[in-house]
Design an enzyme around this catalytic site. Sequence first.
Site, PDB file in Angstrom:
ATOM      1  N   GLU A 180       0.866  -1.187   0.000  1.00  0.00           N
ATOM      2  CA  GLU A 180       0.000   0.000   0.000  1.00  0.00           C
ATOM      3  C   GLU A 180       0.900   1.234   0.000  1.00  0.00           C
ATOM      4  OE1 GLU A 180      -2.710  -0.250   3.301  1.00  0.00           O
ATOM      5  OE2 GLU A 180      -3.598  -2.130   2.555  1.00  0.00           O
ATOM      6  N   PRO A 181       0.324   2.412  -0.232  1.00  0.00           N
ATOM      7  CA  PRO A 181       1.169   3.618  -0.240  1.00  0.00           C
ATOM      8  C   PRO A 181       2.029   3.741   1.019  1.00  0.00           C
ATOM      9  CG  PRO A 181      -1.018   4.140  -1.075  1.00  0.00           C
ATOM     10  CD  PRO A 181      -1.066   2.704  -0.634  1.00  0.00           C
ATOM     11  N   ALA A 183       2.516   1.111   3.301  1.00  0.00           N
ATOM     12  CA  ALA A 183       2.865  -0.224   3.833  1.00  0.00           C
ATOM     13  C   ALA A 183       3.590  -0.991   2.741  1.00  0.00           C
ATOM     14  CB  ALA A 183       1.614  -0.970   4.290  1.00  0.00           C
ATOM     15  N   GLY A 184       4.913  -0.780   2.676  1.00  0.00           N
ATOM     16  CA  GLY A 184       5.740  -1.459   1.672  1.00  0.00           C
ATOM     17  C   GLY A 184       6.515  -2.581   2.337  1.00  0.00           C
ATOM     18  N   THR A 211       1.485  -5.276  -9.940  1.00  0.00           N
ATOM     19  CA  THR A 211       1.933  -5.683 -11.274  1.00  0.00           C
ATOM     20  C   THR A 211       0.776  -6.309 -12.052  1.00  0.00           C
ATOM     21  OG1 THR A 211       4.115  -6.089 -10.361  1.00  0.00           O
ATOM     22  CG2 THR A 211       3.661  -7.054 -12.525  1.00  0.00           C
ATOM     23  N   GLU A 417       9.055  -7.801  -4.553  1.00  0.00           N
ATOM     24  CA  GLU A 417       8.888  -9.007  -3.706  1.00  0.00           C
ATOM     25  C   GLU A 417       9.772  -8.927  -2.459  1.00  0.00           C
ATOM     26  OE1 GLU A 417       7.738 -12.703  -5.039  1.00  0.00           O
ATOM     27  OE2 GLU A 417       6.907 -11.984  -6.925  1.00  0.00           O
TER      28      GLU A 417
HETATM   29  N1  CAA Z   1       6.014 -18.248   6.498  1.00  0.00           N
HETATM   30  C1  CAA Z   1       5.039 -18.410   7.420  1.00  0.00           C
HETATM   31  N2  CAA Z   1       4.793 -17.507   8.383  1.00  0.00           N
HETATM   32  C2  CAA Z   1       5.557 -16.400   8.415  1.00  0.00           C
HETATM   33  C3  CAA Z   1       6.580 -16.171   7.477  1.00  0.00           C
HETATM   34  C4  CAA Z   1       6.798 -17.147   6.498  1.00  0.00           C
HETATM   35  N3  CAA Z   1       7.762 -17.008   5.587  1.00  0.00           N
HETATM   36  N4  CAA Z   1       7.164 -14.996   7.754  1.00  0.00           N
HETATM   37  C5  CAA Z   1       6.544 -14.484   8.816  1.00  0.00           C
HETATM   38  N5  CAA Z   1       5.570 -15.350   9.212  1.00  0.00           N
HETATM   39  C6  CAA Z   1       4.679 -15.222  10.361  1.00  0.00           C
HETATM   40  C7  CAA Z   1       5.493 -15.107  11.640  1.00  0.00           C
HETATM   41  O1  CAA Z   1       5.802 -16.376  12.149  1.00  0.00           O
HETATM   42  C8  CAA Z   1       4.566 -14.342  12.544  1.00  0.00           C
HETATM   43  O2  CAA Z   1       3.604 -15.225  13.055  1.00  0.00           O
HETATM   44  P1  CAA Z   1       3.333 -15.300  14.654  1.00  0.00           P
HETATM   45  O3  CAA Z   1       2.826 -13.936  15.009  1.00  0.00           O
HETATM   46  O4  CAA Z   1       2.329 -16.378  14.797  1.00  0.00           O
HETATM   47  O5  CAA Z   1       4.657 -15.592  15.292  1.00  0.00           O
HETATM   48  C9  CAA Z   1       3.835 -13.412  11.585  1.00  0.00           C
HETATM   49  O6  CAA Z   1       3.953 -13.991  10.274  1.00  0.00           O
HETATM   50  C10 CAA Z   1       4.430 -12.018  11.557  1.00  0.00           C
HETATM   51  O7  CAA Z   1       5.794 -12.168  11.189  1.00  0.00           O
HETATM   52  P2  CAA Z   1       6.905 -11.101  11.569  1.00  0.00           P
HETATM   53  O8  CAA Z   1       6.774 -10.759  13.027  1.00  0.00           O
HETATM   54  O9  CAA Z   1       8.213 -11.588  11.071  1.00  0.00           O
HETATM   55  O10 CAA Z   1       6.378  -9.846  10.721  1.00  0.00           O
HETATM   56  P3  CAA Z   1       7.014  -8.433  10.506  1.00  0.00           P
HETATM   57  O11 CAA Z   1       5.927  -7.430  10.591  1.00  0.00           O
HETATM   58  O12 CAA Z   1       8.220  -8.241  11.395  1.00  0.00           O
HETATM   59  O13 CAA Z   1       7.449  -8.461   8.950  1.00  0.00           O
HETATM   60  C11 CAA Z   1       8.876  -8.820   7.084  1.00  0.00           C
HETATM   61  C12 CAA Z   1       8.421  -9.262   8.473  1.00  0.00           C
HETATM   62  C13 CAA Z   1       9.861  -9.898   6.657  1.00  0.00           C
HETATM   63  C14 CAA Z   1       9.587  -7.477   7.108  1.00  0.00           C
HETATM   64  C15 CAA Z   1       7.665  -8.800   6.110  1.00  0.00           C
HETATM   65  O14 CAA Z   1       6.796  -7.737   6.408  1.00  0.00           O
HETATM   66  C16 CAA Z   1       8.080  -8.685   4.667  1.00  0.00           C
HETATM   67  O15 CAA Z   1       8.420  -9.687   4.021  1.00  0.00           O
HETATM   68  N6  CAA Z   1       8.056  -7.443   4.120  1.00  0.00           N
HETATM   69  C17 CAA Z   1       8.283  -7.244   2.695  1.00  0.00           C
HETATM   70  C18 CAA Z   1       6.980  -7.333   1.947  1.00  0.00           C
HETATM   71  C19 CAA Z   1       7.191  -7.703   0.522  1.00  0.00           C
HETATM   72  O16 CAA Z   1       7.954  -8.573   0.185  1.00  0.00           O
HETATM   73  N7  CAA Z   1       6.434  -7.049  -0.331  1.00  0.00           N
HETATM   74  C20 CAA Z   1       6.464  -7.361  -1.721  1.00  0.00           C
HETATM   75  C21 CAA Z   1       5.130  -7.122  -2.320  1.00  0.00           C
HETATM   76  S1  CAA Z   1       4.765  -8.182  -3.659  1.00  0.00           S
HETATM   77  C22 CAA Z   1       5.518  -7.545  -5.027  1.00  0.00           C
HETATM   78  O17 CAA Z   1       6.470  -6.857  -4.966  1.00  0.00           O
HETATM   79  C23 CAA Z   1       4.901  -8.045  -6.266  1.00  0.00           C
HETATM   80  C24 CAA Z   1       5.332  -7.541  -7.562  1.00  0.00           C
HETATM   81  O18 CAA Z   1       5.141  -6.423  -7.918  1.00  0.00           O
HETATM   82  C25 CAA Z   1       5.926  -8.490  -8.512  1.00  0.00           C
END
Ligand code: CAA
Length: 434
Positions: A180-181, A183-184, A211, A417
């Site tokens: 989102e704007p 929430a990246g 995308t 991603e």
């Molecule tokens: N598998 C299963 N569960 C998972 C997980 C995984 N890989 N990663 C986290 N979780 C679970 C955790 O276990 C936790 O669960 P509990 O509360 O039960 O313990 C819950 O999810 C929250 O996890 P975190 O506390 O680790 O969450 P966080 O807020 O600290 O965020 C982060 C972690 C890694 C920074 C994550 O927010 C993230 O990956 N951010 C990046 C987002 C992203 O990749 N965006 C890309 C958008 S898609 C795109 O780009 C598409 C395109 O255009 C091609």
Amino acid sequence: MVTAVLRRGPWSVQTPQGNDASGALSAPLLAESSALDLAFSLLMGNMGFVTQEFDLYAVREEHELLRESVRALVESKIAPFAAEVDHDARYPQEAHDALHAADMAAIHIPEEYGGAGADALATCIVIEEVARACVSSSLIPAVNKLGTMPVILAGSEELKRKYLPPVARGEAMFSYALSEPDAGSDAGGMTTRAVRDGDGWRLNGVKRWITNAGVSEYYTVMAVTEPGIGTKGISAFVVEKADEGVSFGAPERKLGIKGSPTREVYFDNVWIPGDRIIGEPGTGFKTAMRTLDHTRVTIAAQAVGVAQGALDYATSYVKERKQFGKPIAALQGVQFMLADMGMKLTAARQLTYAAAAKSERGDADLTYFGAAAKCFASDAAMEITTDAVQLLGGYGYTQDYPLERMMRDAKITQIYEGTNQVQRVVMARQLLKG
Ligand code: CAA
């Protein structure tokens, strides 16, 4: 038929006495031999387990055959339009048509839902080969996988039967709406809200950086269903382009992947039937993260593809280009650059394919490998494409050659991603929890 070599099923495995099709040893045999003797015997091939072909770390023949098919398709139907698609920032319709006609636009969809049932490595090879010529076009199979994975991993049987077959048949594409704007990287900070309404949900909010938005018929949308409890209050839904209240922003004007539309998606009081929720309420964030574990590997494949395209082009160029009375390939400074590019690319591909195998098996360390492959391969692609521009000198800096496009396209693989900084957070957390 290309897909004939892709269908899941038992791979051809040797089954001599004493082990089963999975390679596991039978109990009596294990009892007879110490682990060390057994390992030694296996290595020496004394027990008949080892065939003439030592296929560890080798890509199987069916995957290489697939690569040949995709490469032929790309060279005739996709590569000729890559520069124009980038220049005009237009959707790669030729690639869309060619990939759909060849059943390669969503090759990962399982056979039981009408798809080709390609495994994760085969899907990566398709994406890699398309990206070698046109990164924008490679987002067609990549984003179809990204959009559908939440349904495949966590959707109900009804949801799978409704939404996967049209994608497999090429009648629809599927995008993924997490960011989102505001929430990246902090995806859990989203504010798009879904509130219960009758036997369904009422959706309001904005998703950004989506995308293929507008082109795709279907969207996996993550939204807050229970505020105040963080990521446990997020749920995932299938939303259709045709749902009343769904609309799209203007295409973003980007540095690269100009042929792939990136737009905002707006949800204005969109009503979604209750059976469109993916999994249980509150499981959406985990489903989103599990999805990315698998699809970060496809971004690594995209990075490997564009890096290979740049290295191939630069290698031919340095053999032709003469300075100081000889091809510049004869200069050791140029050779060192080529060697470094090749070395980084080889390492990136090996890590990517290992991660793809883990994705296919659903290994416990996929989270680490998906992040590592995406991060390493995209950093390598940025370095390799930049060095490829350098090898062409002034020519590399012009639009008359494909390398400046490849360099611009490679950049996004370090960002989407999950930025490579987020990948390092993911990897470090996995290392520290062990
Ligand atoms: N598998 C299963 N569960 C998972 C997980 C995984 N890989 N990663 C986290 N979780 C679970 C955790 O276990 C936790 O669960 P509990 O509360 O039960 O313990 C819950 O999810 C929250 O996890 P975190 O506390 O680790 O969450 P966080 O807020 O600290 O965020 C982060 C972690 C890694 C920074 C994550 O927010 C993230 O990956 N951010 C990046 C987002 C992203 O990749 N965006 C890309 C958008 S898609 C795109 O780009 C598409 C395109 O255009 C091609």
